[in-house]
Design a protein around this motif. Structure first.
Motif, PDB file in Angstrom:
ATOM      1  N   VAL A 368       0.843  -1.200   0.000  1.00 27.46           N
ATOM      2  CA  VAL A 368       0.000   0.000   0.000  1.00 27.46           C
ATOM      3  C   VAL A 368       0.880   1.253   0.000  1.00 27.46           C
ATOM      4  O   VAL A 368       0.656   2.192  -0.758  1.00 27.46           O
TER       5      VAL A 368
ATOM      6  N   SER B 138     -11.174  -2.358   7.439  1.00 28.28           N
ATOM      7  CA  SER B 138      -9.843  -2.710   6.935  1.00 28.28           C
ATOM      8  C   SER B 138      -9.800  -4.160   6.455  1.00 28.28           C
ATOM      9  O   SER B 138      -9.098  -4.479   5.501  1.00 28.28           O
ATOM     10  N   LYS B 141     -11.401  -4.070   3.090  1.00 28.20           N
ATOM     11  CA  LYS B 141     -10.447  -3.497   2.133  1.00 28.20           C
ATOM     12  C   LYS B 141      -9.457  -4.537   1.660  1.00 28.20           C
ATOM     13  O   LYS B 141      -9.171  -4.661   0.473  1.00 28.20           O
ATOM     14  N   PHE B 145      -8.996  -5.775  -2.075  1.00 26.84           N
ATOM     15  CA  PHE B 145      -7.682  -5.475  -2.636  1.00 26.84           C
ATOM     16  C   PHE B 145      -6.998  -6.750  -3.141  1.00 26.84           C
ATOM     17  O   PHE B 145      -6.140  -6.710  -4.010  1.00 26.84           O
ATOM     18  N   VAL B 215      -7.539   1.736  -2.675  1.00 26.53           N
ATOM     19  CA  VAL B 215      -6.446   2.058  -1.753  1.00 26.53           C
ATOM     20  C   VAL B 215      -5.975   3.499  -1.941  1.00 26.53           C
ATOM     21  O   VAL B 215      -5.818   4.253  -0.976  1.00 26.53           O
TER      22      VAL B 215
END
Lengths: 377, 330
Positions: A368, B138, B141, B145, B215
């Motif tokens: 990230v 999270s 996510k 992701f 993100v």
């Protein structure tokens, strides 16, 4: 921000439901692949993976023993046995004596086959075929059985994929490609990034602009010229060529990411070291390199994922022999040759995505961070 | 075993070679232009002028050879015939624009260019703004992701399984056809339906890229100054107004970056089409056509011409990126 969602409870619920729906949509296809790769291949071909936990119905074409086995009981000639005998125990849901009506009878019922013959099949597969006259011929009576098969999970798919289908070897080849193709560009790029971030020389701004421009040059442009170049200098198709190619294609991003990170390091430390008489080489090795670890890790993950997942570069710069075919290339071959064999494809695909997924979940933080540094700037 | 040894030896040799180069050239420079003695200051100045180029040398050689030279070589090759020896002028380009498959590829690439960045950015924005508001955001996510780590080829297998087709009457093992038959419809061989099959391939890339967009945009949303949002709420704005009127305008730059990053990826899309359809049933794209002509048909002239078209398509974004980068460095 919390205030907005907190004001209306119904809105909060809507958010929860919407996110749950997104997550389900995003994970279900991969989950289906994972489940399917462990299923028995016959069940996989017959039923959807979402039914894999319930028993599945299967039609079995069995045959009673032949007339040789008949025994005489009073007026009748009788053959007894079990329809599941060769394969193991099973459970009869329904059965029939003709292919037109394969499920005409329930277990325990007796079917009249004509000519004085009658057949009864029990739930455990035991049958009794009786006739009023001695039976002739060499083969037994055909019986169609609808049986309930319990769900079967197995590692057989993985065994056959790793061995016979060549994925095991391809796994090794992929590692052979990715590790050097990740390490070499980091080393080369780190020095260049330091020079572009902390050394003064004419043309620095232009070089940085060039790196930014090269970030987006399509790979396709390089394939033919480089293949011709590799052939011309005698490198041909092979690991050395693909390491160099991946290094070249990864360098712009490596330099860009590392330079951005390094130029953000505190100026005082580096200027202080200069004043104390440290050379650039010493500053780089003792101060900048250790401090840049997060950026190095970010790029290493990018490059690893990219080289591991790459198909095009491997197809062009590596041969197609067993000793050079990488996993993506092997899977594409399987898609062509074993297109309907989902037990092979799902297991092969899962093996190839397992390593990137482990890297992804273990190092998500750096990934990230790298993405943010690489695109928001 | 031999292969592992070969790879390990290469890594160690490569690393040692790099270290030896950088350390060796630096040491040589220090020896030749010592920082002591009568000409110390002149030496320091000259060493400082040379040293950057020692650091940059290997990178510049590799970048030049592997990215800059190919651009010009491709241009040259695209003006020559299949063998790369005889000059044909613009012949390859003239042929391209008369070729039905090329026109189909251009149309499909346009569809990809419109649909994928728009869908991925939109879904990413939705996912980012929703997940930031809940406790298990999270985790959500992470899962959205996750497809980022999956190869295009792996994703192609995953989705080919979802689109799998069995004749009507048989039990469907593909999720999509199972859903369609459960709702009373007839199963469809999705991959072969002209025009719409393009979108089925695009969905795969959207599935992969949404996490990326999420993100980046999530970080941007968090960077919005609280005061602007608070002021809007005090003025009586509802959540949707806050989102569209206050937040979106402030992250416009980031949205543009996400959009262009996905655009560049889409222009070069190859693996998904190669693995799913190989350009059959009206799904051809430029990168796959380039591969076909270059490495299946062996026509380097035509292959290079298609590559140059790709380069021209990327060029505006390249210029835009460079201008942005230069502005920031000032």
């Amino acid at each position: 921000m919390e205030g907005i969602a907190g004001q209306k409870a119904s809105l909060t619920w809507a958010v929860h439901i919407a996110v749950a729906a997104l997550v389900i949509l995003w994970t279900v296809p991969t989950f289906g692949l994972l489940v399917s790769s462990f299923r028995d291949k016959d069940q996989l071909a017959m039923t959807g993976w979402w039914t894999s936990l319930s028993a599945s119905e299967q039609t079995l074409a069995a045959r009673t023993e032949g007339p040789d086995a008949q025994i005489r009981e009073g007026d009748l000639w009788v053959v007894r046995g079990n329809l599941f005998a060769p394969a193991g125990p099973g459970q009869v849901a329904s059965w029939g004596a003709s292919s037109r009506e394969p499920a005409a009878f329930a277990p325990g019922e007796t079917a009249d086959l004509g000519d004085g013959e009658a057949l009864r099949v029990e739930e455990n597969g035991d049958y009794e075929l009786s006739a009023s006259a001695e039976m002739t011929g060499s083969r037994g009576q055909r019986v169609y059985v609808q049986s309930m098969e319990p769900p079967v999970f197995t590692l057989d798919n993985y065994r056959s994929v790793i061995g016979a289908e060549g994925i095991g070897r391809a796994f090794l080849n992929t590692f052979t490609v990715t590790i050097p193709a990740t390490v070499i560009p980091i080393l080369v790029a780190a020095f260049a990034a330091y020079a572009l971030a902390w050394m003064q020389f004419p043309g620095r701004a232009i070089l940085v602009a060039c790196v930014v421009g090269l970030l987006v040059v399509p790979l396709q442009l390089s394939l033919i010229p480089l293949l011709r170049f590799h052939n011309a200098i005698g490198l041909g198709k092979g690991y050395f060529g693909i390491w160099l190619a991946h290094t070249g294609f990864g360098l712009p991003l490596a330099i860009y990411l590392l330079r951005n990170y390094m130029s953000g390091l505190p100026k005082d430390i580096i200027e202080g070291a200069r004043v104390d008489g440290a050379t650039d080489f010493q500053i780089f090795r003792r101060i900048v390199l250790p401090l840049s670890f997060p950026a190095l890790a970010s790029f290493a993950i990018f490059q690893f994922l990219w080289t591991w997942n790459d198909l095009l570069v491997a197809k062009v710069f590596l041969g197609t022999s067993d000793s050079q075919l990488v996993m993506t290339g092997r899977i594409v071959e399987l898609l062509g040759s074993r297109g309907g064999n989902w037990e092979i494809l799902t297991a092969a695909a899962f093996l190839s995505i397992a390593v990137p997924l482990v890297v992804f979940f273990a190092m998500q933080k750096y990934l990230v961070r790298g993405l943010l540094a690489g695109s928001v700037k | 075993m031999g292969q592992i040894l070969y790879a390990s030896v290469t890594i160690i040799a490569g690393v040692l070679l790099c270290v030896a180069y950088f350390w060796g050239t630096n040491a040589a420079l220090d020896r030749l232009l010592p920082m002591r003695g009568p000409r110390a200051s002149a030496n320091v100045r000259r060493a400082n002028a040379i040293r950057p180029w020692l650091f940059l040398g290997p990178s510049m050689v590799i970048l030049g050879l592997y990215l800059v030279y190919p651009v010009f070589n491709s241009l040259w090759l695209s003006l020559h015939d299949a063998s790369g020896r005889d000059f044909v002028g613009l012949g390859n380009y003239v042929w391209l624009f008369g070729d039905a498959k090329f026109l189909e590829s251009v149309r499909n690439n346009m569809l990809w260019l419109v649909f994928v960045p728009a869908a991925a950015t939109f879904l990413g924005l939705v996912a980012a703004s929703l997940t930031d508001r809940i406790a298990w955001g999270s985790l959500a996510k992470s899962l959205i992701f996750m497809p980022m780590a999956i190869s295009f080829v792996g994703a192609a297998v995953i989705w080919k399984f979802v689109y799998d087709y069995r004749a009507a009457g048989q039990e469907q093992i593909g999720l999509l056809n199972a859903a369609v038959t459960a709702l009373g419809g007839d199963p469809v061989a999705w991959i072969t339906v002209p025009f719409w099959n393009n979108f089925l391939l695009m969905i795969i890339l959207v599935w992969i890229q949404t996490g990326f967009a999420m993100v980046i945009l999530s970080a941007a949303l968090r960077g919005i100054p609280e005061e602007t949002v608070e002021a809007a709420i005090l003025d009586g704005a509802n959540p949707f107004q806050v989102f569209w009127r206050i937040k979106i305008p402030q992250i416009r730059g980031t949205i543009a970056v996400v959009w262009t990053t996905i655009t560049i990826l889409v222009l070069k899309i190859f693996d998904i089409v190669f693995a799913m359809t190989n350009g059959q049933w009206g799904t051809q794209v430029l990168a796959n056509m380039m591969y076909d002509w270059s490495f299946r048909a062996g026509d380097f002239g035509r292959g290079s011409a298609i590559a140059i078209i790709l380069m021209l398509a990327v060029a505006p974004i390249m210029v835009w990126n460079i201008r942005n980068a230069r502005r920031e460095n000032r």
